[in-house]
Scaffold this motif. Sequence first.
Motif, PDB file in Angstrom:
ATOM      1  N   GLY A   1      -3.369   7.293  -8.638  1.00  0.00           N
ATOM      2  CA  GLY A   1      -2.923   6.327  -7.648  1.00  0.00           C
ATOM      3  C   GLY A   1      -2.849   6.934  -6.262  1.00  0.00           C
ATOM      4  O   GLY A   1      -3.216   6.313  -5.263  1.00  0.00           O
ATOM      5  N   SER A   2      -2.414   8.198  -6.186  1.00  0.00           N
ATOM      6  CA  SER A   2      -2.334   8.874  -4.896  1.00  0.00           C
ATOM      7  C   SER A   2      -3.705   9.089  -4.312  1.00  0.00           C
ATOM      8  O   SER A   2      -3.926   8.930  -3.122  1.00  0.00           O
ATOM      9  N   GLN A   3      -4.678   9.460  -5.173  1.00  0.00           N
ATOM     10  CA  GLN A   3      -6.038   9.671  -4.696  1.00  0.00           C
ATOM     11  C   GLN A   3      -6.620   8.383  -4.134  1.00  0.00           C
ATOM     12  O   GLN A   3      -7.302   8.369  -3.116  1.00  0.00           O
ATOM     13  N   GLY A   4      -6.335   7.243  -4.822  1.00  0.00           N
ATOM     14  CA  GLY A   4      -6.831   5.964  -4.327  1.00  0.00           C
ATOM     15  C   GLY A   4      -6.213   5.627  -2.987  1.00  0.00           C
ATOM     16  O   GLY A   4      -6.875   5.127  -2.086  1.00  0.00           O
ATOM     17  N   ALA A   5      -4.902   5.939  -2.868  1.00  0.00           N
ATOM     18  CA  ALA A   5      -4.221   5.637  -1.620  1.00  0.00           C
ATOM     19  C   ALA A   5      -4.745   6.494  -0.488  1.00  0.00           C
ATOM     20  O   ALA A   5      -4.666   6.128   0.680  1.00  0.00           O
ATOM     21  N   MET A   6      -5.273   7.681  -0.844  1.00  0.00           N
ATOM     22  CA  MET A   6      -5.772   8.606   0.161  1.00  0.00           C
ATOM     23  C   MET A   6      -7.258   8.401   0.438  1.00  0.00           C
ATOM     24  O   MET A   6      -7.891   9.226   1.074  1.00  0.00           O
ATOM     25  N   ALA A   7      -7.852   7.290  -0.018  1.00  0.00           N
ATOM     26  CA  ALA A   7      -9.268   7.012   0.245  1.00  0.00           C
ATOM     27  C   ALA A   7      -9.498   6.991   1.744  1.00  0.00           C
ATOM     28  O   ALA A   7      -8.621   6.631   2.524  1.00  0.00           O
ATOM     29  N   PHE A   8     -10.723   7.354   2.151  1.00  0.00           N
ATOM     30  CA  PHE A   8     -11.015   7.530   3.577  1.00  0.00           C
ATOM     31  C   PHE A   8     -10.785   6.251   4.369  1.00  0.00           C
ATOM     32  O   PHE A   8     -11.215   5.167   3.981  1.00  0.00           O
ATOM     33  N   GLU A   9     -10.101   6.397   5.477  1.00  0.00           N
ATOM     34  CA  GLU A   9      -9.883   5.296   6.394  1.00  0.00           C
ATOM     35  C   GLU A   9     -10.247   5.774   7.797  1.00  0.00           C
ATOM     36  O   GLU A   9      -9.667   6.743   8.300  1.00  0.00           O
ATOM     37  N   GLN A  10     -11.220   5.120   8.388  1.00  0.00           N
ATOM     38  CA  GLN A  10     -11.708   5.539   9.700  1.00  0.00           C
ATOM     39  C   GLN A  10     -10.643   5.290  10.770  1.00  0.00           C
ATOM     40  O   GLN A  10      -9.774   4.431  10.617  1.00  0.00           O
ATOM     41  N   SER A  11     -10.726   6.061  11.844  1.00  0.00           N
ATOM     42  CA  SER A  11      -9.815   5.877  12.980  1.00  0.00           C
ATOM     43  C   SER A  11      -9.950   4.466  13.541  1.00  0.00           C
ATOM     44  O   SER A  11     -10.987   3.816  13.383  1.00  0.00           O
TER      45      SER A  11
END
Length: 328
Positions: A18-28
């Motif tokens: 779940g943490s890995q999914g939450a840490m998926a890449f999010e662009q600036s």
Amino acid sequence: MKRTTIFALIGATLITLGSQGAMAFEQSRSVTCIAPSGPGGGWDFTCRSVGRLMAELGLVRGSMQTTNMTGAGGGVAFAHVISKRAEDNALIVAASTATTTRLAQGQFAGMDHDMVQWVGALGADYGVIAVAKDSPYQNLNELMAALQQDPSAVKFAGGSAAGGWDHLKVLMAAKEAEVEGLSRITYLAFAGGAEAITQVVGGHIGAFTGDISEAMGFIESGDLRVLAVLSEERLPAPLDRFPTAREQNIDTVSPNWRGFYVPAGVSEEAYQWWNGSLDKIYASDEWKTIMEQNGLVPFHKSGPAFTDYVRDQVAEIQAISKEVGLIK
């Protein structure tokens, strides 16, 4: 105890996933596109057009700003990215065949094409070889036959500098036509395609080498006659009336592609985000309209396929440049 341990491990695993999914890449929220030229040029157009669609298609939460960075035909921007922005996930840089030509010829001192990551191309302006309406040459084979007899028999005019892409188009076609003495082919550089064409239609120079978009006005007026388009196959209508060099058994393709690279040190997630975003833009109806309005034709490569294409193009340009003495 064992049962409790198993449930604890399962719970820990689920929390980790779940943490890995939450840490998926999010662009600036805001990203930047460097146009290695002043306002109004081809690279500036590429940045601003893509930037507008980034916002309109919801690919960025904020906006994509265009930063103009002139100098050394793109060399200043290339060096800036390598030395100062090497890990900037929110940065992309406009490029074209002019970029790979200068890299191939060593014009970006101490730098090469493997020092950045190539993301994708979103269209191209294909090369043409054309003559005045009253020229004796009716097709590309007739023109090349004249060069086979005497490489200096026909002078060519183009809008790039000597050794630039317009010059190289003729050399590549002549090489495929087995013309000997490529260094004796005369190429005259002008400030732009329009000026070069004017010299051709005025009867001062034998042939034009450039991109089809800059020649269309003269073609439609009947003053310029296309001998060959340097594309894989005939271009979409209404440009499909022009024969390709390949149809005339001269296997030369020369797209002036419009695309992008990113810094070498961006994360894999950021690279994939840029790659996917450009793919979505290319597939959009809005981009198709922009291409049509600006003389671009379909040409799309992305990710590893684009990287391989760039490497092959650099190698081809290096080979022909060495053969005619442009580089050692």
